[in-house]
Design a protein around this motif. Structure first.
Motif, PDB file in Angstrom:
ATOM      1  N   GLY A 102       0.791  -1.223   0.000  1.00  0.00           N
ATOM      2  CA  GLY A 102       0.000   0.000   0.000  1.00  0.00           C
ATOM      3  C   GLY A 102       0.823   1.272   0.000  1.00  0.00           C
ATOM      4  O   GLY A 102       0.713   2.093  -0.916  1.00  0.00           O
ATOM      5  N   GLU A 103       1.652   1.473   1.022  1.00  0.00           N
ATOM      6  CA  GLU A 103       2.426   2.708   1.128  1.00  0.00           C
ATOM      7  C   GLU A 103       3.451   2.811   0.009  1.00  0.00           C
ATOM      8  O   GLU A 103       3.615   3.874  -0.605  1.00  0.00           O
ATOM      9  CB  GLU A 103       3.128   2.774   2.488  1.00  0.00           C
ATOM     10  N   SER A 234       4.016  -4.707   5.817  1.00  0.00           N
ATOM     11  CA  SER A 234       3.264  -3.659   5.128  1.00  0.00           C
ATOM     12  C   SER A 234       1.846  -4.087   4.801  1.00  0.00           C
ATOM     13  O   SER A 234       0.939  -3.246   4.731  1.00  0.00           O
ATOM     14  CB  SER A 234       3.988  -3.257   3.837  1.00  0.00           C
ATOM     15  N   ALA A 237      -0.717  -3.265   7.609  1.00  0.00           N
ATOM     16  CA  ALA A 237      -0.666  -1.893   8.132  1.00  0.00           C
ATOM     17  C   ALA A 237      -2.045  -1.307   8.382  1.00  0.00           C
ATOM     18  O   ALA A 237      -2.249  -0.560   9.338  1.00  0.00           O
ATOM     19  CB  ALA A 237       0.109  -1.011   7.158  1.00  0.00           C
ATOM     20  N   ASP A 238      -3.006  -1.609   7.522  1.00  0.00           N
ATOM     21  CA  ASP A 238      -4.339  -1.002   7.631  1.00  0.00           C
ATOM     22  C   ASP A 238      -5.370  -2.081   7.941  1.00  0.00           C
ATOM     23  O   ASP A 238      -6.082  -2.561   7.062  1.00  0.00           O
ATOM     24  CB  ASP A 238      -4.702  -0.275   6.329  1.00  0.00           C
ATOM     25  N   HIS A 240      -8.677  -3.792  10.174  1.00  0.00           N
ATOM     26  CA  HIS A 240      -9.926  -3.449  10.841  1.00  0.00           C
ATOM     27  C   HIS A 240      -9.704  -3.419  12.355  1.00  0.00           C
ATOM     28  O   HIS A 240      -8.736  -3.979  12.876  1.00  0.00           O
ATOM     29  CB  HIS A 240     -11.004  -4.468  10.484  1.00  0.00           C
TER      30      HIS A 240
END
Length: 279
Positions: A102-103, A234, A237-238, A240
């Motif tokens: 993502g990043e 990574s 990282a995001d 729930h």
């Protein structure tokens, strides 16, 4: 051999039934049978064993099937890439596994967009082990891979970064509150067996863990307490609110690479790879 003959043969070899192959090709069965017979006569070998009950491949036929698939894939890839190169507005297709990088992906796209002659980048979100096929058949021009989970065999690559791994757990699990764990802690979780990812041929290894194809499925099953998984840092990282990522001290590192077909002459690919390695 003509590509038309190879398409006919692949259809018959995959269906192992002339009627179904003819239907798949949108043609009548008699001319299909004649085309295969003429191909065998010209080669001087039998490609198929035919009886009144079934059709099977000979050893030579199995070899031609593998070669024909590769040839037809290369022809289709050449057509797709040529059309993209001839477009009024240059573009390229970047294949990425859903939910990963993502990043890094955001930084890469932002940096490339600032290039003077930047092309339009179309993202192709895919599942495990699809990158190679997408690059080989021309549906993608470049891909982000995570070694050793993805195979980069037969591709040109540049290393972008290396990172650790984490275990994804439901927040109510006893290990979820730790700052770090070891692989022995993860493998000793009988109530949360490791998720099973598909092999390149689409089959799954044996085991009690849930069968998953992407991170969306995986995270939902982990939140329900059905499975767990070890993934690159990574990718976790995001998460729930009902999930947490715990670093694993002794897990092998994961290397992210940018990959493209060998011998690629697309300027857009070269520019994107240059920007990625600079990052």
């Amino acid at each position: 051999m003509e590509t038309r003959e190879l398409r006919y043969f692949v259809a018959v070899a995959e269906e192992l039934h002339f009627g179904r192959a003819a239907q798949r090709l949108g043609m009548a069965q008699p001319p299909l049978s004649r085309a295969i017979t003429q191909l065998e006569r010209r080669l001087g070998i039998a490609l198929l064993e035919r009886t009144s009950r079934k059709v099977t491949l000979t050893q030579a036929g199995a070899v031609l099937l593998a070669e024909a698939r590769a040839i037809l894939s290369a022809v289709a890839a050449a057509e797709r890439r040529t059309l993209r190169a001839a477009a009024a507005h240059p573009s390229l297709v970047l294949a990425v596994k859903s939910g990963t990088a993502g990043e890094l992906l955001r930084k890469l796209l932002d940096a490339y967009a600032e290039e003077p002659d930047a092309a339009t980048v179309d993202l192709l979100l895919c599942e495990a082990h699809q990158h190679q096929r997408l690059l080989q058949d021309g549906h993608a021009d470049v891909a982000l891979l995570h070694l050793p989970f993805d195979s980069a065999a037969g591709l040109d690559t540049e290393t972008l970064c290396t990172e650790g791994q984490v275990v994804i757990l439901p927040v109510w699990h006893p290990l979820a509150g730790r700052s770090r764990v070891r692989m022995a802690d993860v493998t000793a979780l009988p109530q949360l067996p490791m998720a099973r990812w598909p092999r390149p041929d689409g089959s799954y290894p044996d085991g009690p863990g849930a069968e998953v194809r992407n991170l969306t499925q995986l995270f939902q099953l982990i939140a329900l307490g059905r499975t767990t998984a070890v993934i690159p840092e990574s990718a976790g990282a995001d998460l729930h609110r009902d999930l947490t990522a715990v670093p694993i001290l002794d897990a092998p590192p994961v290397t992210t690479v940018i990959a493209w077909p060998p011998g690629s002459r697309l300027r857009t690919v070269a520019d994107l790879v240059r920007v990625a390695t600079r990052l």
